[in-house]
Design an enzyme around this catalytic site. Sequence first.
Site, PDB file in Angstrom:
ATOM      1  N   CYS A  23      -3.426  -3.166  -0.884  1.00 22.97           N
ATOM      2  CA  CYS A  23      -3.546  -2.556  -2.157  1.00 22.97           C
ATOM      3  C   CYS A  23      -3.476  -3.596  -3.298  1.00 22.97           C
ATOM      4  O   CYS A  23      -4.007  -3.139  -4.592  1.00 22.97           O
ATOM      5  CB  CYS A  23      -2.505  -1.539  -2.474  1.00 22.97           C
ATOM      6  N   CYS A  49       1.302  -6.034  -5.047  1.00 21.62           N
ATOM      7  CA  CYS A  49       2.218  -7.266  -5.252  1.00 21.62           C
ATOM      8  C   CYS A  49       1.843  -8.346  -6.217  1.00 21.62           C
ATOM      9  O   CYS A  49       2.434  -9.024  -7.000  1.00 21.62           O
ATOM     10  CB  CYS A  49       2.680  -7.670  -3.802  1.00 21.62           C
ATOM     11  N   CYS A 104       5.794  -1.888  -3.651  1.00 14.93           N
ATOM     12  CA  CYS A 104       4.731  -1.771  -2.664  1.00 14.93           C
ATOM     13  C   CYS A 104       4.613  -0.384  -1.821  1.00 14.93           C
ATOM     14  O   CYS A 104       5.931  -0.041  -1.538  1.00 14.93           O
ATOM     15  CB  CYS A 104       5.241  -2.811  -1.851  1.00 14.93           C
ATOM     16  N   SER A 164     -10.298   6.275  -2.606  1.00 10.89           N
ATOM     17  CA  SER A 164     -10.735   6.725  -3.910  1.00 10.89           C
ATOM     18  C   SER A 164     -10.654   8.252  -3.880  1.00 10.89           C
ATOM     19  O   SER A 164     -10.376   8.761  -2.791  1.00 10.89           O
ATOM     20  CB  SER A 164     -12.170   6.476  -4.247  1.00 10.89           C
ATOM     21  N   ARG A 194      -4.047   2.084  -3.009  1.00  6.74           N
ATOM     22  CA  ARG A 194      -5.069   1.066  -3.684  1.00  6.74           C
ATOM     23  C   ARG A 194      -4.956   1.141  -5.078  1.00  6.74           C
ATOM     24  O   ARG A 194      -4.543   1.785  -5.767  1.00  6.74           O
ATOM     25  CB  ARG A 194      -6.458   1.115  -3.456  1.00  6.74           C
ATOM     26  N   CYS A 221       0.480  -4.115   5.477  1.00  8.05           N
ATOM     27  CA  CYS A 221      -0.181  -4.445   4.448  1.00  8.05           C
ATOM     28  C   CYS A 221      -1.255  -3.456   4.340  1.00  8.05           C
ATOM     29  O   CYS A 221      -2.075  -3.445   5.149  1.00  8.05           O
ATOM     30  CB  CYS A 221      -0.489  -5.728   3.974  1.00  8.05           C
TER      31      CYS A 221
END
Length: 614
Positions: A586, A589, A559, A127, A372, A583
């Site tokens: 997040c 996709c 992505c 964050s 994210r 990956c």
Amino acid sequence: MFRFLSRSNILIKSISKHSPILPNLSGGSSPFSALAISTKSLFLFELSYNCTNLRKSITGCTIGGWRAFCSGSGGRESLHYDVVIVGAGPAGLSAAIRLKQLCLERKKDLSVCVLEKGSEVGAHIISGNVFETRALDELLPNWRLEGAPIEVPVSSDKFWLLTENKHLSLPSPFDNKGNYVISLSQLVRWMAAKAEELGVEIYPGFAASEILYDENHRVVGIGTNDMGIAKDGSRKETFQSGVDLKGRLTFLAEGCRGSLSEKLIRKYKLREKGQGQHQTYALGIKEVWEIKEEKHEPGAVLHTIGWPLDRNTYGGTFLYHMKDRQVSVGLVVALNYHNPYLSPFDEFQKFKHHPSIKSLLEGGTVLQYGARTLNEGGFQSIPYPVFPGGAIIGCSAGFINVPKIKGTHTAMKSGMLAAEAAFNVLFEGSQLETYWDSLKKSWIWEELYRARNYRPAFEYGLVPGLAFSALERYIFRGNMPLTLKHGKPDHEATEIASHHTPIPYPKPDGLLSFDVPTSLYRSNTNHEHDQPVHLRLRDPNVPQLVNLPKFGGPESRYCPARVYEYVPDEKLGQKLQINAQNCLHCKACDIKDPKQNIEWTVPEGGGGPGYTIM
């Protein structure tokens, strides 16, 4: 071996913590935690070797509250709790802490389990974060005296409109006075320690992969995924079946676009029962830098809009001065952007070369990278959060205040309200629907209502959005007598490639801007390579027949980890290759694919990024 021992540990911790036969192995102040890691591994191995006898000795027992262990069919163990919480983020931990606080206040006992798919608590938490302490003040009012990692108060609050080479100062709408610049991953680690002190059992490294129902379609818990499955579906020598975690109530606190939460929202039509509108999302990309001492201003906060994004794409950037010469710098892009050639990752790299930003970062070092998605639907998109057998809390439901760019305090409060409703359900026979009633009476509801028109105002572009937002903020003060609706769902907003021109992004210089592999290395992302791909195509023909010819293969750009790549193929010309090991979890996709052809599912527990200061 690590996976095997971890799985044994979830059983050992639950049993030993409440059994007079075994010592306390749950960590914290336990004597066991003082032993060397190798000794712990050896002990776990020996105990798991004799696991069959252990199971037989405790099958069906009740340990502390409504806790039990039993062997299920198909080789799966089953652990029973009063409350099972999926996700050790701010919402899940707040719910767990509040439940245990109520137990102390009322002299009751509840068994509470928190499951976390990250390798450790905080590993998947990312964050900004300018933190508003309102919910924490209510939950743990002595946090200042108890060592919470909240140390840097906001010292300045600036808002800029960027052009390619200049910036224009605007009045700041963010109300950050009294807030703090923090690392959220560090805060949840501290909260997890507080939860364990109260008796909450937390199990990192276990991914909730399925929802368990009874014969009446009521949720009775979750199942973790099997470990040690090869890519071809066969069982490796390290295979271990998953564990069923059953609860009288189940809370889903998975964060934005939680995979189980989305299934329940669709199954029980919770969006329609709530505020009715679809959710809309943004993708946040972030780096933490260490900069030169003379450039560091602890607590300085900067937000920008405008360049590098075009005027029809909603988004902006942030730059927060943390402690220890660290700076969080990031870009947030709304996923309803139109141009399929837009690459959020490359837009972020370009942003760092703006003269006003470049001068700050030059000579610095990148410490960590991550990405994210976040909910931006706000008030209009809140689903009905209660389902038979449990509730959805935190960002899985979507409580972000978009103009504030804050959702941690609202996520925490939602977890606290759900905990209070659950306690009354379990001890007083009330209904969990009181959680919904409490939400509507809380400051969450008032705050999100006042902020409801900011995000949809930007459907009309940057300048109209700014004008409308100023009118809403300074004239109507959140009480305009109409509520704007969101536009198309994010995946439908993507336009066909022939309507746009490819965007020529500059090559990274290795000083301010970087390529994806370098950035991924800084995210500490790791997955077991030989496992089934957790990113599934509902129709494997869509990439070649639709996405590539019609939309220019947008999955290779939206992505931020280059999971999706079109590679040469003798028969097809080009085919989609999925590099699932990259990956970042997040969820972009799952949201942005034009035909909603990609389904994000959980990989083996413990996989994914390993954030420490995000």
